[in-house]
Scaffold this active site. Structure first.
Site, PDB file in Angstrom:
ATOM      1  N   LYS A 234      49.103  -7.768 -27.904  1.00  0.00           N
ATOM      2  CA  LYS A 234      48.510  -6.434 -28.094  1.00  0.00           C
ATOM      3  C   LYS A 234      47.052  -6.418 -27.633  1.00  0.00           C
ATOM      4  CE  LYS A 234      48.113  -4.636 -32.441  1.00  0.00           C
ATOM      5  NZ  LYS A 234      46.715  -4.186 -32.609  1.00  0.00           N
TER       6      LYS A 234
ATOM      7  N   ASP B 135      45.205 -11.662 -38.339  1.00  0.00           N
ATOM      8  CA  ASP B 135      46.360 -10.761 -38.445  1.00  0.00           C
ATOM      9  C   ASP B 135      47.581 -11.446 -39.071  1.00  0.00           C
ATOM     10  OD1 ASP B 135      44.932  -8.659 -37.342  1.00  0.00           O
ATOM     11  OD2 ASP B 135      45.449  -9.222 -35.294  1.00  0.00           O
TER      12      ASP B 135
HETATM   13  C1  S3P Z   1      41.655  -7.326 -32.213  1.00  0.00           C
HETATM   14  C2  S3P Z   1      40.761  -7.953 -33.027  1.00  0.00           C
HETATM   15  C3  S3P Z   1      40.988  -8.130 -34.478  1.00  0.00           C
HETATM   16  C4  S3P Z   1      42.450  -7.961 -34.853  1.00  0.00           C
HETATM   17  C5  S3P Z   1      43.070  -6.768 -34.206  1.00  0.00           C
HETATM   18  C6  S3P Z   1      42.952  -6.863 -32.689  1.00  0.00           C
HETATM   19  C7  S3P Z   1      41.306  -7.155 -30.783  1.00  0.00           C
HETATM   20  O1  S3P Z   1      40.232  -7.163 -35.181  1.00  0.00           O
HETATM   21  O2  S3P Z   1      42.593  -7.861 -36.247  1.00  0.00           O
HETATM   22  O3  S3P Z   1      44.430  -6.682 -34.537  1.00  0.00           O
HETATM   23  O4  S3P Z   1      42.198  -6.851 -29.970  1.00  0.00           O
HETATM   24  O5  S3P Z   1      40.118  -7.316 -30.437  1.00  0.00           O
HETATM   25  P1  S3P Z   1      38.674  -7.380 -35.498  1.00  0.00           P
HETATM   26  O6  S3P Z   1      37.945  -7.326 -34.217  1.00  0.00           O
HETATM   27  O7  S3P Z   1      38.313  -6.241 -36.402  1.00  0.00           O
HETATM   28  O8  S3P Z   1      38.593  -8.714 -36.179  1.00  0.00           O
END
Ligand code: S3P
Length: 442
Positions: free
Chosen positions: A29, A328
Site C-alpha cells: 500500500k 501496522d
Molecule cells: C504509512 C506510514 C505509517 C503506516 C501507514 C502507511 C506510509 O503511518 O501506519 O499505514 O505509507 O507512509 P505513519 O506515517 O503515521 O507512521
C-alpha cells in the site's frame, strides 16, 4: 472504507481445520501510493506493475485525476500507466479532493500541494480520516512557508491549502512517521533552497528509494539514515515501478499459519524492506517456524517468499524502538499474543491511537468480548496468553486491519463468530476473505 454502512450483513466465521497452500498478497500500500504520486509529477510516462487495487490507492488516483493527471484504470493483474504532468503541472481541482479512509493520501497530498503557487485545494475524507491529526504535517510544512488551514487550528480535515512559493528549511518531524517525512520531501522538491528532514527515529524509507529512482537529488545521511537532504530543481523522470506484495497484508497469513494447528502457508513475493520487517523479528523471538525463500531485489526493494508452519509460540515484549518497523502489525500481533505461552507486553505504541481507529482500544475491546485477558495502557497492551477465546459477535469498527485480525482470531476460537463491517478489509486487501476461504481446509 467510506462512511459506515451498518445495513451490511455480518460475515460468519467458523473455527477448526487448518490453513494450507500458496497465497500472493496484493501490492504494498505504501509503495502504491508513492508510485501514483511520483508518477503524476514526473515528466513522461510511468508504468506501475503490481499496484494495489484497493480503496486507499484508488483514493490517491482519484485525487490526482481531478487535478488533470491521466491514470489508466486500476485493475487486478493489469499494469497502470500514468502520463506525468511535471513538478508544477497539477491543475487546481474544481471540487474538494476526497481522500476516503486514507491517511497516506491526505498527508502526502498536503506536501505535494502546499507549494503549488496560485492554486487552492480542499482535502477531506471519511468520518475516521476527519478525526485523524494533520497538524503533524501542517506544522512542519508551515516552517517552509506553507498555508494550511483546517478545523481545530488546522489539525482536522476538511483542510484548505493555498499554494505558496515554499522555501527550503531544516525541519524536524514531531513523530517517526513516514507519512510526515514523505510530505516534507514532496514539498522540498519545488521549494527554493535545500531542505533537510530529520526524523526522531527511522520510519519506512520507500519515498527515499523511489524518489531516487525517479531521479530526484536526494541524499540520506546522519545517524542511522535519519537525515534526508533534498536539493530542488531537478525534474523527476517517469519510470517503471514494480510493487512487491505488502508485508502488512502477509502478516495475517504469517500469524494464522503460526497459530492454526496443522497449517503450512507459502506467501509469495513479499516486500522485505528492513524498515518494515519488525514482525519477522518478533516472530523469531516467539520461536515461530518460518523461513525466507528466494530472497531477491526487485526495482530497488528487497523481496522474498515466506514459508510458515504452525508451532508453539512464546510470549513477546515489544517497545518503542521496534514500533516504526511493525506499526501496522500490532492488531494481528495482539491476536497472536492471546495464544502465546506467557504474558506479552506491547509498549511505546501510542501512535496506534490515531490510526484508522484507536487500535489499542478497539483490539482490547474486541478480544475481551471473545474472553481474552488484556490490560490496556496509554501506550500499549498487556496480553495474557493461553486463555481460550470464544466465538461471539465481533465488529471491525470500520478498521481494515482490525477486520482481518479478528477474522484470524475467530478461526482459533471455540464456536463460530459473526463479524460486523468485515468489508473494511477492502481498504488494503479486497481479496482477503476469498483468500481465507481458499486456504482454509475445514
Ligand atoms: C504509512 C506510514 C505509517 C503506516 C501507514 C502507511 C506510509 O503511518 O501506519 O499505514 O505509507 O507512509 P505513519 O506515517 O503515521 O507512521
Amino acid at each position: 472504507m467510506s462512511d459506515l454502512n451498518s445495513n451490511k450483513p455480518s460475515l460468519e466465521l467458523h473455527p477448526g481445520g487448518s490453513l494450507s497452500g500458496v497465497v500472493k498478497v496484493p501490492g504494498d500500500k505504501s509503495i502504491s501510493h508513492r508510485a501514483l504520486l511520483f508518477g503524476a509529477i514526473a515528466q513522461g510516462v510511468t508504468i506501475i506493475d503490481g499496484l494495489l487495487p484497493a480503496e486507499d490507492p484508488i483514493s490517491t488516483a482519484k485525487c490526482l485525476r481531478s487535478m488533470g493527471v491521466k491514470i489508466s484504470s486500476i485493475q487486478t493483474g493489469k499494469d497502470v500507466e500514468i502520463q506525468g504532468v511535471g513538478l508544477d503541472g497539477l491543475k487546481e481541482p474544481e471540487d474538494v479532493l476526497d481522500c476516503g479512509n486514507s491517511g497516506t493520501t491526505m498527508r502526502l497530498m498536503l506536501g505535494l500541494l502546499a507549494g503549488k503557487e496560485g492554486r487552492h485545494f480542499v482535502l477531506t475524507g471519511d468520518k475516521s480520516l476527519r478525526q485523524r491529526p494533520m497538524q503533524r504535517v501542517g506544522g512542519p510544512l508551515k516552517l517552509m512557508g506553507a498555508k494550511v488551514e483546517g478545523r481545530s487550528g488546522g489539525d482536522f480535515a476538511p483542510l484548505a491549502i493555498t499554494g505558496q512559493k515554499l522555501h527550503g528549511a531544516v525541519v524536524g518531524t514531531p513523530v517517526a512517521s513516514a507519512q510526515v517525512k514523505s510530505a516534507l520531501l514532496l514539498a522540498a522538491l519545488t521549494a527554493e533552497g535545500i531542505t533537510t528532514v530529520i526524523e526522531p527515529a527511522r520510519s519506512r524509507d520507500h519515498s527515499e528509494r523511489m524518489l531516487k529512482a525517479f531521479g530526484a537529488n536526494l541524499e540520506v545521511g546522519g545517524e542511522i539514515g535519519r537525515h534526508i537532504k533534498v536539493r530542488p530543481g531537478r525534474e523527476l523522470k517517469g519510470t517503471k515501478v514494480v510493487v512487491p506484495g505488502d508485508i502488512s497484508s502477509a502478516a495475517f497469513w504469517l500469524i494464522a499459519g503460526s497459530l492454526v494447528p496443522g497449517s503450512e502457508i507459502i506467501i509469495e513475493n513479499v516486500g522485505l524492506n528492513p524498515t518494515r520487517t519488525g514482525i519477522l523479528e518478533v516472530m523469531q523471538n516467539m520461536e515461530a517456524q518460518f523461513e525466507v525463500l528466494n530472497a531477491r531485489e526487485v526495482a530497488g526493494e528487497p523481496v522474498g517468499d515466506l514459508r510458515v508452519t504452525q508451532a508453539p509460540l512464546k510470549a513477546f515484549t515489544i517497545n518503542e524502538e521496534i514500533i516504526p518497523r511493525l506499526v501496522d502489525e500490532i492488531p494481528i500481533l495482539s491476536v497472536a499474543a492471546c495464544f502465546c505461552d506467557g504474558v506479552s507486553k506491547i509498549s511505546g505504541a501510542s501512535e496506534l491511537r490515531v490510526k484508522e481507529t484507536d487500535r489499542l482500544s478497539v483490539m482490547a475491546r474486541q478480544l475481551k468480548a471473545m474472553g481474552a485477558e488484556i490490560q490496556e495502557h496509554e501506550d500499549g497492551l498487556t496480553i495474557h496468553g493461553g486463555k481460550p477465546l470464544k466465538g461471539t459477535v465481533l465488529d471491525s469498527e470500520t478498521d481494515h486491519r482490525v477486520a482481518m485480525s479478528l477474522g484470524i482470531a475467530s478461526l482459533l476460537a471455540e464456536g463460530s463468530s459473526s463479524l460486523l463491517q468485515s468489508e473494511a478489509a477492502a481498504v488494503s486487501y479486497p481479496e482477503f476473505w476469498d483468500d481465507l476461504d481458499r486456504l482454509h481446509n475445514s
